[in-house]
Write an enzyme that holds these catalytic residues in place. Structure first.
Site, short mmCIF file in Angstrom:
data_model
loop_
_atom_site.label_atom_id
_atom_site.label_comp_id
_atom_site.label_asym_id
_atom_site.label_seq_id
_atom_site.Cartn_x
_atom_site.Cartn_y
_atom_site.Cartn_z
N GLY A 145 0.80 -1.22 0.00
CA GLY A 145 0.00 0.00 0.00
C GLY A 145 0.83 1.26 0.00
O GLY A 145 0.57 2.19 0.77
N SER A 146 1.82 1.32 -0.89
CA SER A 146 2.79 2.41 -0.84
C SER A 146 2.68 3.38 -2.00
O SER A 146 3.66 4.05 -2.35
CB SER A 146 4.21 1.84 -0.77
OG SER A 146 4.43 0.85 -1.75
N THR A 147 1.50 3.50 -2.58
CA THR A 147 1.34 4.45 -3.69
C THR A 147 0.77 5.78 -3.24
O THR A 147 0.63 6.70 -4.05
CB THR A 147 0.43 3.87 -4.79
OG1 THR A 147 -0.84 3.50 -4.23
CG2 THR A 147 1.07 2.64 -5.43
N GLY A 153 -0.22 8.37 0.61
CA GLY A 153 -0.35 8.50 2.05
C GLY A 153 0.87 8.07 2.83
O GLY A 153 2.02 8.29 2.44
N ILE A 154 0.62 7.45 3.99
CA ILE A 154 1.69 7.02 4.87
C ILE A 154 2.60 6.01 4.19
O ILE A 154 3.82 6.06 4.33
CB ILE A 154 1.10 6.45 6.18
CG1 ILE A 154 0.44 7.57 6.99
CG2 ILE A 154 2.19 5.77 7.00
CD1 ILE A 154 -0.32 7.07 8.22
N GLY A 155 2.02 5.10 3.43
CA GLY A 155 2.82 4.09 2.74
C GLY A 155 3.81 4.69 1.77
O GLY A 155 4.97 4.26 1.70
N SER A 167 -2.63 1.87 14.54
CA SER A 167 -3.23 3.19 14.75
C SER A 167 -3.51 3.37 16.23
O SER A 167 -3.67 2.39 16.97
CB SER A 167 -4.55 3.30 13.97
OG SER A 167 -5.30 4.43 14.37
N TYR A 225 -12.69 -0.36 11.92
CA TYR A 225 -11.28 0.04 11.76
C TYR A 225 -10.51 -0.21 13.04
O TYR A 225 -9.41 -0.80 13.02
CB TYR A 225 -11.24 1.52 11.38
CG TYR A 225 -9.86 2.09 11.20
CD1 TYR A 225 -9.15 1.86 10.02
CD2 TYR A 225 -9.27 2.89 12.18
CE1 TYR A 225 -7.88 2.40 9.84
CE2 TYR A 225 -8.02 3.43 12.00
CZ TYR A 225 -7.32 3.18 10.83
OH TYR A 225 -6.07 3.72 10.65
#
Length: 264
Positions: free
Chosen positions: A14-16, A18-20, A141, A154
């Site tokens: 999930g690195s495309t 935000g935080i990733g 989180s 979540y």
């Protein structure tokens, strides 16, 4: 302190955005070879181009796959068979009330937020233990410790990540592999940012005013008094992945701006 990850290969789910994306960028800036992951080829290409802006000499590759599925994890594992560093940063929030959440919603969140990390760790951990060095990080989180009534699903998945992370750290004891969780607080990331921007447009407020309103209503214990940046979260992750963090394992490291009112 100079963090040098030259010669290490990092897979960041999930690195495309935000935080990733910030984590992938930080690891690349520290010299690591980085495998970028996202759901589409276009998003992967765009992320790699973004990383190259600040790490032009980085060794980068990408795998487009949905790691919320068994098939997506298998594709990522096949195309990036080994890694020294695994950051399980993929995740989502549905922003639905408890009454509106369907069984399918609960299962979707569990598959993406929890099982993606379980499956990827199951693939990469044996090689790390054999080589006697590795770093595994779960992006959890503060909602794991303070389950929010507006995102119960979540909070559930983020709490599950803490249990998985600690259990795997126990499994990897004395192997040279560390396993930790990082707990961001409210962060101006793509997903959350889109929600806040939508509220700003509907109400005629600035994004800064919407953020302050969210903090006052939902996270009044914040000591930071603002949203974190994705880079601030990434800084902690890069450190945890470094040689300098070799004595840190089995922990839940908060980067929550003091939202959680606890001294331990």
């Amino acid at each position: 302190m100079k963090i040098d990850l030259t010669g290490k290969r990092a897979v960041v789910s999930g690195s495309t955005a935000g935080i990733g994306l910030a984590i992938a960028t930080g690891l690349a800036q520290a010299g690591a070879e980085v495998v970028v992951n996202g759901r589409t080829e276009e998003r992967v290409r765009n992320a790699i181009a973004h990383i190259r802006e600040t790490a032009p000499d980085a060794i980068l590759s990408g795998v487009a796959s949905d790691v919320g599925t068994v098939e997506g994890v298998a594709k990522l594992a096949a195309e990036a068979a080994e890694a020294d560093i695994l950051v399980n940063s993929v995740g989502a929030a549905l922003f639905k009330s408890f009454d509106d959440l369907t069984d399918e919603d609960w299962l979707f969140m569990y598959q993406l937020n929890v099982m993606s990390g379980v499956r990827l760790t199951k693939h990469y951990l044996p090689g790390m233990m054999q080589r006697r060095w590795g770093r595994i990080v779960f992006i959890s989180s503060e909602s794991a410790l303070n389950p929010p009534k507006e995102m119960i699903d979540y909070g559930m998945t983020k709490a599950a990540q803490l249990a998985v992370s600690r259990g795997i750290a126990e499994l990897a004891a004395k192997s040279g592999v560390t396993v930790n969780s990082v707990l961001p607080g409210p962060t101006r990331s793509e997903g959350f940012g889109n929600v806040l921007e939508g509220i700003a447009q509907q109400t005629g407020q600035t994004i800064e005013a919407v953020e302050q309103g969210f903090l006052e209503q939902n996270r009044p214990t914040s000591l930071l008094g603002r949203f974190s940046t994705t880079e601030e979260i990434a800084n902690m992750v890069v450190y945890v992945c470094s040689q300098q963090a070799s004595a840190t394992s089995g922990t839940a490291l908060r980067v929550d701006g003091g939202v959680v009112r606890s001294i331990v």
